[in-house]
Design a protein around this motif. Structure first.
Motif, short mmCIF file in Angstrom:
data_model
loop_
_atom_site.label_atom_id
_atom_site.label_comp_id
_atom_site.label_asym_id
_atom_site.label_seq_id
_atom_site.Cartn_x
_atom_site.Cartn_y
_atom_site.Cartn_z
N LYS A 2 -11.73 -7.45 59.22
CA LYS A 2 -12.44 -6.54 59.41
C LYS A 2 -13.34 -5.63 58.65
N ARG A 3 -14.32 -4.93 59.22
CA ARG A 3 -15.79 -4.69 57.70
C ARG A 3 -15.46 -3.24 58.75
N ASP A 4 -15.42 -2.44 57.89
CA ASP A 4 -15.03 -0.77 58.87
C ASP A 4 -15.69 -0.38 57.51
N ILE A 5 -17.09 0.89 57.10
CA ILE A 5 -17.79 1.03 56.47
C ILE A 5 -17.06 2.32 56.23
N GLU A 6 -16.62 3.24 57.67
CA GLU A 6 -16.17 4.68 56.98
C GLU A 6 -14.95 4.80 56.40
N ASN A 7 -14.19 3.41 55.86
CA ASN A 7 -13.22 3.22 55.08
C ASN A 7 -13.56 3.05 53.73
N LEU A 8 -14.36 2.41 53.46
CA LEU A 8 -15.18 2.52 52.54
C LEU A 8 -15.42 3.87 51.61
N LEU A 9 -14.75 3.99 50.05
CA LEU A 9 -14.28 5.50 48.79
C LEU A 9 -15.79 5.65 48.79
N GLY A 10 -16.72 4.38 48.40
CA GLY A 10 -18.28 3.99 47.83
C GLY A 10 -19.27 4.61 48.65
N TYR A 11 -18.70 4.39 50.08
CA TYR A 11 -20.42 4.84 50.70
C TYR A 11 -19.57 6.47 50.88
N HIS A 12 -18.21 6.66 51.03
CA HIS A 12 -18.45 8.33 50.96
C HIS A 12 -18.89 8.95 49.75
N ILE A 13 -18.10 8.33 48.70
CA ILE A 13 -19.24 8.77 47.43
C ILE A 13 -20.81 9.12 47.32
N ASN A 14 -21.62 8.25 47.63
CA ASN A 14 -22.88 7.93 47.77
C ASN A 14 -23.09 8.80 49.23
N VAL A 15 -22.47 9.26 49.84
CA VAL A 15 -23.57 9.87 51.26
C VAL A 15 -23.14 11.69 50.79
N VAL A 16 -22.31 11.41 50.00
CA VAL A 16 -21.50 13.46 49.55
C VAL A 16 -23.17 13.16 48.06
N SER A 17 -23.13 12.15 47.77
CA SER A 17 -24.24 12.83 46.28
C SER A 17 -25.86 12.05 46.77
#
Length: 146
Positions: A2-17
């Motif tokens: 199962k793929r879940d972008i909400e649990n990806l560290l890189g995704y959240h760092i990218n959004v905050v950045s």
């Protein structure tokens, strides 16, 4: 799997950045600067005159982007550029008085953004986050040089 972008560290760092960079650029626009240009000014203020190639490596900027940054800062009369007396291929970059003055003014702007970022975190928690981000930076630095 199962793929879940909400649990990806890189995704959240990218959004905050992304949000942080937009905030910086919005505030820096008042000084007719971008975040990348302000990083060059800060670096020169902290380290003095630098070879353009060395600065490019230490700021993780590609050569063509560095050339554009230098050209734009030269037009704004915020930096000087000269040939190295030891190696004519090497260009040395330093701040002008105007560049030094503007760089000093940027700290109050940065302070305001940093306070907003740190809202709800203790100073200890902020230091832990910084420590973690430095570890992540170290983990991915090798990817940049490839």
């Amino acid at each position: 799997m199962k793929r879940d972008i909400e649990n990806l560290l890189g995704y959240h760092i990218n959004v905050v950045s992304h949000f942080i960079q937009n905030q910086y650029n919005q505030k820096l626009r008042e000084h007719d600067l971008t975040m990348a240009q302000s990083k060059v000014l800060y670096f020169l203020s902290e380290h003095g005159e630098q070879a353009q190639g060395d600065m490019q490596k230490r700021l993780y900027i590609k050569g063509s982007s560095m050339n554009g940054l230098v050209d734009s800062l030269l037009k704004k009369e915020l930096i000087h550029k000269r040939q190295s007396p030891e190696d004519r291929r090497t260009k040395l970059i330093s701040l002008t008085d105007k560049g030094n003055e503007i760089e000093g003014q940027l700290w109050s702007l940065i302070d305001g953004i940093e306070k907003q970022l740190g809202e709800g975190f203790t100073s200890e928690e902020q230091q832990v986050i910084i420590s973690w981000l430095k570890k992540m930076k170290h983990n991915v630095e090798s990817l940049y040089s490839e």
